[in-house]
Design a protein around this motif. Structure first.
Motif, PDB file in Angstrom:
ATOM      1  N   ARG A 250      27.556  43.635  62.169  1.00  0.00           N
ATOM      2  CA  ARG A 250      27.362  43.918  60.618  1.00  0.00           C
ATOM      3  C   ARG A 250      28.258  44.762  60.055  1.00  0.00           C
ATOM      4  O   ARG A 250      28.736  44.772  59.062  1.00  0.00           O
ATOM      5  N   ASP A 251      28.666  45.892  60.856  1.00  0.00           N
ATOM      6  CA  ASP A 251      29.197  46.866  60.003  1.00  0.00           C
ATOM      7  C   ASP A 251      30.836  46.986  60.356  1.00  0.00           C
ATOM      8  O   ASP A 251      31.562  47.304  59.639  1.00  0.00           O
TER       9      ASP A 251
ATOM     10  N   LEU B  57      23.502  37.762  52.910  1.00  0.00           N
ATOM     11  CA  LEU B  57      22.349  37.383  53.678  1.00  0.00           C
ATOM     12  C   LEU B  57      21.828  36.096  52.935  1.00  0.00           C
ATOM     13  O   LEU B  57      21.435  35.114  53.387  1.00  0.00           O
TER      14      LEU B  57
ATOM     15  N   SER C 266      23.397  35.272  59.088  1.00  0.00           N
ATOM     16  CA  SER C 266      23.721  36.202  57.903  1.00  0.00           C
ATOM     17  C   SER C 266      25.285  36.632  57.857  1.00  0.00           C
ATOM     18  O   SER C 266      25.532  37.514  56.915  1.00  0.00           O
ATOM     19  N   MET C 267      25.942  36.234  58.890  1.00  0.00           N
ATOM     20  CA  MET C 267      27.531  36.666  58.835  1.00  0.00           C
ATOM     21  C   MET C 267      28.535  35.350  59.216  1.00  0.00           C
ATOM     22  O   MET C 267      27.927  34.412  59.645  1.00  0.00           O
TER      23      MET C 267
ATOM     24  N   HIS D 258      32.506  43.878  61.144  1.00  0.00           N
ATOM     25  CA  HIS D 258      33.210  42.530  60.737  1.00  0.00           C
ATOM     26  C   HIS D 258      34.036  41.894  61.538  1.00  0.00           C
ATOM     27  O   HIS D 258      35.158  41.849  61.329  1.00  0.00           O
TER      28      HIS D 258
ATOM     29  N   GLN E  29      26.472  42.699  51.631  1.00  0.00           N
ATOM     30  CA  GLN E  29      25.915  42.370  52.651  1.00  0.00           C
ATOM     31  C   GLN E  29      24.560  41.661  52.294  1.00  0.00           C
ATOM     32  O   GLN E  29      24.255  40.651  53.041  1.00  0.00           O
TER      33      GLN E  29
ATOM     34  N   GLN F  12      17.631  43.212  58.358  1.00  0.00           N
ATOM     35  CA  GLN F  12      18.799  42.869  58.415  1.00  0.00           C
ATOM     36  C   GLN F  12      19.745  43.902  58.136  1.00  0.00           C
ATOM     37  O   GLN F  12      20.994  44.054  58.441  1.00  0.00           O
TER      38      GLN F  12
ATOM     39  N   ILE G 157      23.345  36.595  63.880  1.00  0.00           N
ATOM     40  CA  ILE G 157      24.520  36.731  63.642  1.00  0.00           C
ATOM     41  C   ILE G 157      24.698  35.660  62.635  1.00  0.00           C
ATOM     42  O   ILE G 157      25.373  35.687  61.587  1.00  0.00           O
TER      43      ILE G 157
ATOM     44  N   THR H 130      24.640  45.602  65.117  1.00  0.00           N
ATOM     45  CA  THR H 130      25.014  46.749  64.479  1.00  0.00           C
ATOM     46  C   THR H 130      26.465  46.681  64.218  1.00  0.00           C
ATOM     47  O   THR H 130      26.952  46.762  63.140  1.00  0.00           O
TER      48      THR H 130
END
Length: 236
Positions: free
Chosen positions: A43-44, A160, A71-72, A46, A156, A177, A68, A40
């Protein structure tokens, strides 16, 4: 250095030592005691880098690393108590950038972090897929030089899909995700997809966001059918 490190570690003693060393080096620290809370925050918030313990109470550290990296765009250094060659090879195969065996020297940890900062410099955090350009550091998206202004959720979602262009992502995976979008109901997910598609189209990316009937969604910005199956895409 004004960079932020996310430390996903459930051992308070190790967390305290790592936090002290990072703060002393001028780094900001985010802490998460579980895999779920770590995902979390990644994702939020960064962060610029993730330090990830393998022995988490809820999720296997390998799975956290996989999610991770899927998607990032950020380096992941794994902290492991297991000095097992096959496990280390597996960690690198799923996308971890480096690993450090416990116990470790804080100076070595900082040296390895600096190596990743050099690898993931601002230039490295710009992803170019055909005419699509995603600048992760500036959170800026352009299509053929024209800026595409996206909400945080739309950005986001695009990241992804851009993690593996041409791959069809099942709707359930995207919902998982996106987290909050899934919890708010499927209708919210539809809104994010529709808005992202509309904004890409307005910038000239007419068929970039593709729907595979009954399967999911894919980012398709190159010539030809990435799946090699004519006619399966619709709605893009």
């Amino acid at each position: 250095m004004n960079k932020t490190i996310l430390v996903i570690e459930d051992n308070p003693d190790i967390m305290a030592v790592v936090t002290y060393a990072l703060n002393d080096a001028g780094l900001n620290v985010l802490s998460a005691p579980t895999g779920a809370s770590g995902l979390t925050q990644a994702r939020d918030r960064h962060p610029d880098l993730v330090l990830l313990d393998l022995g988490l109470p809820d999720l296997d550290g390998s799975e956290v690393a996989r999610r991770i990296k899927r998607s990032m765009v950020m380096p992941v250094i794994v902290l492991t108590a297991l000095d097992d060659v096959s496990r280390k090879v597996n960690l690198l195969e799923i996308g971890a950038d480096d690993y450090l065996t416990k116990p470790f020297d804080p100076d070595e940890l900082l040296a390895r972090i600096n190596v990743q900062f050099r690898r993931y410099g601002k230039q490295d955090r710009v992803q170019t897929i055909g005419p699509l350009r995603i600048d992760a550091a500036a959170r800026r998206v352009t299509w053929q030089g024209r800026q595409v202004r996206l909400s945080p959720r739309e950005y986001q979602l695009l990241n992804l899909l851009a993690a593996d262009p041409g791959r069809v992502f099942p709707r359930a995976q995207l919902e998982q995700q996106l987290g909050g979008a899934a919890q708010a109901g499927g209708g919210v997910m539809d809104v994010h997809l529709a808005n992202l598609r509309a904004k890409l189209r307005a910038a000239g990316a007419v068929r970039a966001l593709r729907t595979v009937r009954g399967v999911g969604y894919a980012l398709h910005v190159t010539s030809g059918d990435p799946l090699g199956r004519a006619g399966v895409f619709s709605g893009g």
